[in-house]
Scaffold this motif. Structure first.
Motif, short mmCIF file in Angstrom:
data_model
loop_
_atom_site.label_atom_id
_atom_site.label_comp_id
_atom_site.label_asym_id
_atom_site.label_seq_id
_atom_site.Cartn_x
_atom_site.Cartn_y
_atom_site.Cartn_z
N MET A 26 -51.08 -24.15 0.96
CA MET A 26 -49.84 -24.72 1.40
C MET A 26 -50.15 -26.28 1.62
O MET A 26 -51.09 -26.69 1.85
CB MET A 26 -49.60 -24.31 2.91
CG MET A 26 -48.27 -24.88 3.60
SD MET A 26 -48.08 -24.22 5.26
CE MET A 26 -47.61 -25.27 6.13
N ASN A 27 -49.04 -27.01 1.29
CA ASN A 27 -49.33 -28.49 1.10
C ASN A 27 -48.59 -29.03 2.49
O ASN A 27 -47.38 -29.13 2.69
CB ASN A 27 -48.56 -29.05 -0.25
CG ASN A 27 -49.19 -30.52 -0.72
OD1 ASN A 27 -50.11 -30.65 0.19
ND2 ASN A 27 -48.64 -31.16 -1.45
N SER A 32 -49.18 -36.22 0.22
CA SER A 32 -50.27 -35.14 0.72
C SER A 32 -51.37 -36.03 1.12
O SER A 32 -51.68 -37.26 0.93
CB SER A 32 -50.64 -34.19 -0.67
OG SER A 32 -51.12 -35.00 -1.75
N ALA A 33 -52.51 -35.19 1.60
CA ALA A 33 -53.73 -35.67 2.14
C ALA A 33 -54.45 -36.45 0.88
O ALA A 33 -55.13 -37.55 1.07
CB ALA A 33 -54.49 -34.85 2.78
N SER A 34 -54.18 -35.94 -0.32
CA SER A 34 -55.04 -36.78 -1.49
C SER A 34 -54.45 -37.85 -1.77
O SER A 34 -55.32 -39.07 -2.19
CB SER A 34 -55.22 -35.48 -2.48
OG SER A 34 -53.83 -35.21 -3.04
N GLN A 35 -53.23 -38.14 -1.78
CA GLN A 35 -52.70 -39.28 -1.98
C GLN A 35 -52.82 -40.41 -0.92
O GLN A 35 -52.85 -41.58 -1.41
CB GLN A 35 -50.91 -39.27 -2.14
CG GLN A 35 -50.32 -38.05 -3.10
CD GLN A 35 -48.97 -37.96 -3.17
OE1 GLN A 35 -48.47 -37.53 -2.26
NE2 GLN A 35 -48.40 -37.84 -4.19
N TYR A 36 -52.87 -39.97 0.10
CA TYR A 36 -53.26 -40.91 1.19
C TYR A 36 -54.56 -41.63 1.02
O TYR A 36 -54.79 -42.59 1.08
CB TYR A 36 -53.55 -40.36 2.40
CG TYR A 36 -54.30 -40.71 3.55
CD1 TYR A 36 -54.15 -41.86 4.08
CD2 TYR A 36 -55.67 -40.32 3.76
CE1 TYR A 36 -54.81 -42.67 5.03
CE2 TYR A 36 -56.73 -41.02 4.72
CZ TYR A 36 -56.02 -41.87 5.51
OH TYR A 36 -57.01 -42.62 6.21
N GLU A 46 -49.65 -36.35 9.97
CA GLU A 46 -48.96 -35.41 9.78
C GLU A 46 -47.69 -35.24 10.28
O GLU A 46 -47.37 -36.01 11.38
CB GLU A 46 -49.69 -34.09 10.45
CG GLU A 46 -49.25 -32.63 9.72
CD GLU A 46 -49.95 -31.57 10.06
OE1 GLU A 46 -49.71 -30.42 10.59
OE2 GLU A 46 -51.29 -31.60 10.34
N CYS A 47 -46.74 -34.52 9.55
CA CYS A 47 -45.21 -34.73 9.92
C CYS A 47 -44.56 -33.45 9.35
O CYS A 47 -45.10 -32.54 8.64
CB CYS A 47 -44.49 -35.78 9.20
SG CYS A 47 -44.52 -35.81 7.49
#
Length: 132
Positions: A1-2, A20-24, A33-34
């Motif tokens: 789950m993304n 996503s976390a990787s883009q951050y 998180e939202c």
């Protein structure tokens, strides 16, 4: 789950996108998180003290005005860049640039240099290509 995240400017709290976390990691900005709704409507939120907060009506209006100004300025820059071709062709042909083209380019420059969306004109109509 993304899991969706809002990506935001840590110093100002302005949300600049979602991902996503990787883009951050690539952006080097703050993340929080939202919900899916917050991610889909990210431009309607800000981060205050680590909490996702909806923008007020006044903040939304200011944000929309800035977005409108930026869009108009980008269109004016593109039109100004494209009009350089006409000016160059006049120059190469030894023909003076017609006044209507000078006025058109001046109107585009006024839009590009505007600092407020108050009383902005619409994008001027491109004049007919000079004859000769």
């Amino acid at each position: 789950m993304n899991i969706p995240y809002l990506i935001y400017d840590v110093s100002a709290g302005n949300v600049i996108g979602f991902g996503s976390a990787s883009q951050y990691e690539e952006l080097g900005q703050g993340k929080i998180e939202c919900s899916d709704e917050e991610a889909q409507n990210w431009s309607s939120y800000k981060v205050v003290n680590g909490v996702v907060t909806a923008l007020s009506d006044a903040e939304l209006a200011a944000s929309q005005a800035t977005e409108n100004l930026n869009s108009l300025q980008n269109s004016a820059r593109l039109a100004l860049d494209q009009s350089d071709i006409t000016v160059m062709r006049c120059y190469e042909a030894g023909q003076a640039v017609p006044d209507v083209w000078k006025q058109y380019r001046a109107a585009l420059r006024a839009i590009v240099s505007a600092t407020s969306s108050d009383d902005l004109p619409t994008l001027p109509t491109k004049p007919a290509y000079p004859s000769a």
